[in-house]
Design a protein around this motif. Structure first.
Motif, short mmCIF file in Angstrom:
data_model
loop_
_atom_site.label_atom_id
_atom_site.label_comp_id
_atom_site.label_asym_id
_atom_site.label_seq_id
_atom_site.Cartn_x
_atom_site.Cartn_y
_atom_site.Cartn_z
N PRO A 135 0.79 -1.23 0.00
CA PRO A 135 0.00 0.00 0.00
C PRO A 135 0.83 1.29 0.00
O PRO A 135 0.42 2.28 -0.60
CB PRO A 135 -0.83 -0.11 1.28
N ASP A 136 2.01 1.26 0.65
CA ASP A 136 2.77 2.53 0.73
C ASP A 136 3.28 2.99 -0.63
O ASP A 136 3.79 4.11 -0.75
CB ASP A 136 3.91 2.42 1.76
N ARG A 137 3.14 2.15 -1.65
CA ARG A 137 3.56 2.56 -2.99
C ARG A 137 2.42 3.19 -3.77
O ARG A 137 2.58 3.56 -4.92
CB ARG A 137 4.11 1.35 -3.78
N LEU A 138 1.26 3.26 -3.15
CA LEU A 138 0.08 3.74 -3.87
C LEU A 138 -0.24 5.19 -3.52
O LEU A 138 0.06 5.66 -2.42
CB LEU A 138 -1.14 2.89 -3.51
N SER A 139 -0.90 5.86 -4.43
CA SER A 139 -1.43 7.20 -4.12
C SER A 139 -2.70 7.01 -3.28
O SER A 139 -3.26 5.91 -3.20
CB SER A 139 -1.80 7.91 -5.42
N GLY A 140 -3.16 8.08 -2.68
CA GLY A 140 -4.38 8.02 -1.88
C GLY A 140 -5.58 7.55 -2.69
O GLY A 140 -6.41 6.77 -2.21
N GLY A 141 -5.64 7.99 -3.93
CA GLY A 141 -6.77 7.59 -4.78
C GLY A 141 -6.72 6.10 -5.08
O GLY A 141 -7.76 5.42 -5.09
N GLN A 142 -5.50 5.61 -5.30
CA GLN A 142 -5.35 4.17 -5.55
C GLN A 142 -5.69 3.37 -4.29
O GLN A 142 -6.38 2.35 -4.36
CB GLN A 142 -3.92 3.87 -6.01
N MET A 143 -5.23 3.85 -3.14
CA MET A 143 -5.55 3.15 -1.89
C MET A 143 -7.06 3.08 -1.68
O MET A 143 -7.59 2.05 -1.26
CB MET A 143 -4.93 3.88 -0.69
N GLN A 144 -7.73 4.17 -1.97
CA GLN A 144 -9.17 4.17 -1.76
C GLN A 144 -9.86 3.21 -2.73
O GLN A 144 -10.83 2.54 -2.37
CB GLN A 144 -9.72 5.60 -1.88
#
Ligand code: ADP
Ligand code: MG
Length: 241
Positions: A135-144
């Motif tokens: 997850p730490d490689r993702l943007s906030g939008g991707q995480m959501q």
């Protein structure tokens, strides 16, 4: 009606946060909930999926009566997916593992089947290529979007969203709303607490305006947004639009 709420009240000690909410949601309906901070929107959603116990009233979801002491809370939670403002992905699990976790642990779904379903869901939210990253490689939008896929992995009958885009940088809001819009188009029953009035207007079948623990106004978006008679609604819309 897949959700029926009758005179729902919720107190925290002396503070009455929900003062008698009555509403129904039909299958495939998208209901957007708007209203000022502190009006009880989150509490309402949390009562619907039993993160909070109601003080009084009645909630029936997909035939489960939540006020029945014999109700199987886990069954109810399986029917009701929830996406929060903060994504709460497990940092030490890959994106795909995050999506597979609940089906494997709760549903006892075989790993292979969960993996297949997980990949399908990641594809649906446009993240098939991120399956094996953390997850730490993702943007906030991707995480959501992963959080949405994770909620969908349990095959919920209803999806609740509590300000899913409020914590995102403005340029990332659109990709999350697009996924939600797709879901709505496919016929998912959704309750969405949001400050995105464009989304409410375009995707919502109905908008509920909550204020001070009650439903102050509700109606079709085109009606509600034009309702200039309601002083508090008008003042709220004046601040957010
Ligand atoms: P909204 O989501 O519309 O901003 P909330 O449902 O979060 O509103 O909160 C409504 C009211 O309930 C607020 O006054 C808030 O301070 C209060 N509240 C929410 N959760 C709790 C809690 N766990 N204990 C005490 N008060 C709470
Ligand atoms: Mg809230």
């Amino acid at each position: 009606m897949i959700i029926q709420v009758t005179d729902l009240k919720k107190n925290y000690g002396q503070l009455q946060v929900l003062k008698g909410i009555t509403t129904q949601v039909a299958e495939r309906e998208v209901v957007c909930v708007i209203g000022p901070s502190g009006s009880g929107k989150s509490t309402f959603l949390r009562c619907l999926n039993q993160l909070e116990e109601m003080t009084s009233g009645r909630i029936v979801i997909n035939g489960h009566d939540l006020s029945d002491p014999k109700v199987d809370i886990n069954k109810v939670r399986e029917d009701v997916g929830m996406v929060f403002q903060r994504f709460n992905l497990f940092p030490h699990k890959t994106v795909l593992e995050n999506v597979m976790l609940a089906p494997v642990k709760v549903r006892k779904m075989p790993q292979e089947q969960a993996r297949e379903r997980g990949l399908e869901l990641l594809k649906k939210v446009g993240l098939a290529d991120k399956a094996d990253v953390y997850p730490d490689r993702l943007s906030g939008g991707q995480m959501q979007r992963v959080a949405i896929a994770r909620a969908l992995a349990m095959n919920p009958k209803v999806m609740l969203f509590d300000e899913p885009t409020s914590a995102l940088d403005p340029e990332l809001v659109g990709e999350v709303l697009a996924v939600m819009k797709d879901l709505a188009r496919e016929g998912m029953t959704m309750i969405v607490v949001t400050h995105e009035m464009g989304f409410a207007r375009e995707v919502g079948d109905r908008v509920i305006f909550m204020d001070q623990g009650i439903i102050m106004a509700e109606g079709k978006p085109e009606e509600l947004f034009e309702d200039t008679q309601n002083e508090r609604l008008r003042s709220f819309l004046g601040r957010v639009l």
